[in-house]
Structure formats: structure tokens, C-alpha cells
Scaffold this motif. Structure first.
Motif, PDB file in Angstrom:
ATOM      1  N   ASN A  45     -10.576   6.918  -3.371  1.00 63.22           N
ATOM      2  CA  ASN A  45     -11.642   6.302  -4.168  1.00 63.22           C
ATOM      3  C   ASN A  45     -11.128   5.856  -5.536  1.00 63.22           C
ATOM      4  O   ASN A  45     -11.625   4.884  -6.109  1.00 63.22           O
ATOM      5  N   THR A  52      -7.142   2.325  -5.008  1.00 59.78           N
ATOM      6  CA  THR A  52      -7.468   1.451  -3.880  1.00 59.78           C
ATOM      7  C   THR A  52      -6.235   1.000  -3.096  1.00 59.78           C
ATOM      8  O   THR A  52      -6.366   0.488  -1.979  1.00 59.78           O
ATOM      9  N   ASN A  53      -5.044   1.167  -3.686  1.00 63.71           N
ATOM     10  CA  ASN A  53      -3.829   0.775  -2.964  1.00 63.71           C
ATOM     11  C   ASN A  53      -3.286   1.894  -2.080  1.00 63.71           C
ATOM     12  O   ASN A  53      -2.258   1.729  -1.438  1.00 63.71           O
ATOM     13  N   TYR A  66       0.830  -1.200   0.000  1.00 61.17           N
ATOM     14  CA  TYR A  66       0.000   0.000   0.000  1.00 61.17           C
ATOM     15  C   TYR A  66       0.867   1.253   0.000  1.00 61.17           C
ATOM     16  O   TYR A  66       2.082   1.202   0.197  1.00 61.17           O
TER      17      TYR A  66
END
Length: 299
Positions: A279, A282-283, A248
Motif C-alpha cells: 500500500n 506501489t512498485n 517492480y
């Protein structure tokens, strides 16, 4: 969904671990029985893979833990540590393969065996499937450890290609009495060592960049900045930066907004910036935002 992806990653790692154990035993036994330097070296390389895959498996388990008091930014770097461990083991394996292959060039020529050739082909096909399977799931999960394991399988594909070629050329040299081709096995081992070393250095550099918190690429930062500038009341981006923590990304943003905004309005701007980025990407796990006052008369 996140739990399902994590389960798929763990399954891929277990398949890789069990496969490496079986291939290690098969290659070392065949290498010893048939005096194949490249197959024996490839088996030792696979033994290193067993350790590396075990480390990567452990790192995925750790990295999936949520943030806690001692690790407020999460445990994502555990996967990067696992990736670095794989790189180190690959470098050691490459040096080992190269050293013993060079020694084999000065040893008496050993006839190539057809059984060793079959073992090398089976290893090639098996590792090719493992590479495609692991890379597909690793990219979907954005798992550094699983992607590193996939690259480790790719290094094994190179090794197996060289083993097939080396043993095959050795068989041709034995059959047609071509002395030069009889050295195909050790020469293939040297080629394998060079390919594996190159791959390991690349993996090590990527892991080091993340551990040293190198910024993500400029293009991705520009995409983040474009989203921030589109948020209402944002007058200027004072600073934007982002870094990877395993699977992430964390983003830091400083923006200037009209000084007359209320605390509630400033809070809404921060929330809109965070939502705009998270949004779409996503990572991105967290967006830290600092607001600065902006005055019409100054700018």
C-alpha cells in the motif's frame, strides 16, 4: 492507469526511435558532405541508437506481459536486458568515435563548415528535449528500458555539445588562422568518446546488478522492516530481502509470530504485512512471507 502509463512509455520509445532515424541520416550526410569527423562519428553513434531504441521498445512490450506458467515472477527483467543492450552498443560507439577521432588528428586539416555547425546545434536541442521527455516518463513508469534510452539521449547531448564546440572552434581557427583550434573537431570527438564510455559502463553495471539479483539499497530494506515490525503479532524479523525485476520489486520476509496463533490468525498477519508494504510502495509487485513460531520461554 497502468495501461495509460504503458502507452505513454511506448509513445516515448516511438518518438525516440523516429528521432534517432532522422538524426542518423542528417548527421551522416552532413558529416560526409562537410568532412566533419565529430559529426560523422556522432551520426554513427545515432545509428547504434536506432538499434538500441528498437531493442528497448521490444523489451517494454515483453516486460508489460503478466506472469504466466513459464515466467511466474513476470517479465520485468526484459527491460533490464534491453538496458544492457543499450550499454553494450554505447561502449562500441564510444570506441568507434575515439578511434576515428584519433586518426583524424594525423590527417590533413579539413576546414569547418557553417552548415555542419547548424546541424550540430539542431541535434543538441532535439536530443536535450528527448532526454528530459524520456526521463520524466521513464521515472514515472519506473521503466528501466526507457530510463536507459533517456541516458542514451543524454550521451547524445554530450556528443552534440562536443560537436558544436569542436566545429565552432574549427571555424574560428580557420577564420583567424589559429592552427591549434583547427583540430577542434577531432579533439571534440575524443572527448565525446570518453563521456559516452563512462555513461555506458555505469548503465552496464546497473543492469548487471539487477540481472544478478543484487539486493536493493539498505535504506529501502530498513523502511520495509519498519513497516513489518509495526504489524501486530510480529515478534521478530528473522530475514528480509528484496530485489528488483525491471520496473517492480519482489520482497521476501521471514518473521516470528507467537506459536499459539491459529492458522487463520497467522494468515491475517501475513496479509497485514503484505498490505503494509504494497500500500505504501506501489512498485512492490509481490511480498513472499514465511512465518516461524516464537516462544516466550525461548526468547
Amino acid at each position: 492507469m497502468a495501461e495509460d502509463k504503458n502507452n505513454r512509455s511506448m509513445l516515448a520509445m516511438w518518438i525516440s526511435l523516429i528521432s534517432n532515424i532522422l538524426l542518423t541520416g542528417g548527421k551522416i550526410i552532413a558529416g560526409v558532405l562537410f568532412n566533419s569527423q565529430v559529426l560523422l562519428a556522432d551520426g554513427v553513434h545515432n545509428a547504434g541508437d536506432v538499434i538500441a531504441t528498437g531493442a528497448a521498445l521490444s523489451s517494454i512490450r515483453v516486460s508489460s506481459r503478466p506472469a504466466d506458467e513459464d515466467h511466474p515472477y513476470g517479465h520485468g527483467k526484459a527491460e533490464v536486458v534491453g538496458s544492457a543492450a543499450v550499454a553494450i552498443l554505447l561502449i562500441l560507439a564510444a570506441l568507434y568515435i575515439g578511434y576515428h577521432s584519433i586518426l583524424a588528428l594525423f590527417a590533413p586539416v579539413v576546414p569547418a563548415e557553417f552548415t555542419a555547425f547548424i546541424v550540430a546545434i539542431v541535434s543538441l536541442l532535439w536530443k536535450l528535449w528527448l532526454y528530459v521527455y524520456s526521463m520524466k516518463i521513464g521515472r514515472a513508469k519506473r521503466s528501466k528500458a526507457l530510463i536507459a534510452t533517456a541516458y542514451d539521449h543524454l550521451a547524445d547531448v554530450y556528443a552534440s555539445v562536443a560537436a558544436v564546440a569542436g566545429i565552432g572552434l574549427g571555424m574560428i581557427g580557420d577564420k583567424w588562422d589559429i592552427p591549434l583550434l583547427q583540430f577542434g573537431d577531432p579533439v571534440a570527438g575524443i572527448v565525446v568518446s570518453a563521456l559516452v564510455l563512462k555513461l555506458a559502463v555505469q548503465m552496464g553495471k546497473e543492469a548487471t546488478d539487477i540481472l544478478m539479483e543484487k539486493s536493493i539499497d539498505a535504506k529501502k530494506l530498513e523502511e520495509f522492516a519498519s513497516l513489518v515490525n509495526a504489524v501486530e503479532h510480529v515478534k521478530r524479523i528473522d530475514r528480509i530481502r528484496a530485489r528488483e525485476l525491471g520496473h517492480y520489486i519482489l520482497v521476501d520476509v521471514r518473521v516470528s509470530v507467537p506459536a499459539q496463533l491459529s492458522i487463520q490468525e497467522g494468515h491475517d498477519v501475513s496479509r497485514n504485512i503484505k498490505n503494509a508494504i504494497m500500500n505504501k510502495y506501489t512498485n512492490v509487485d509481490e511480498v513472499l512471507i514465511h512465518l516461524n513460531p516464537w516462544y516466550e520461554s525461548v526468547d
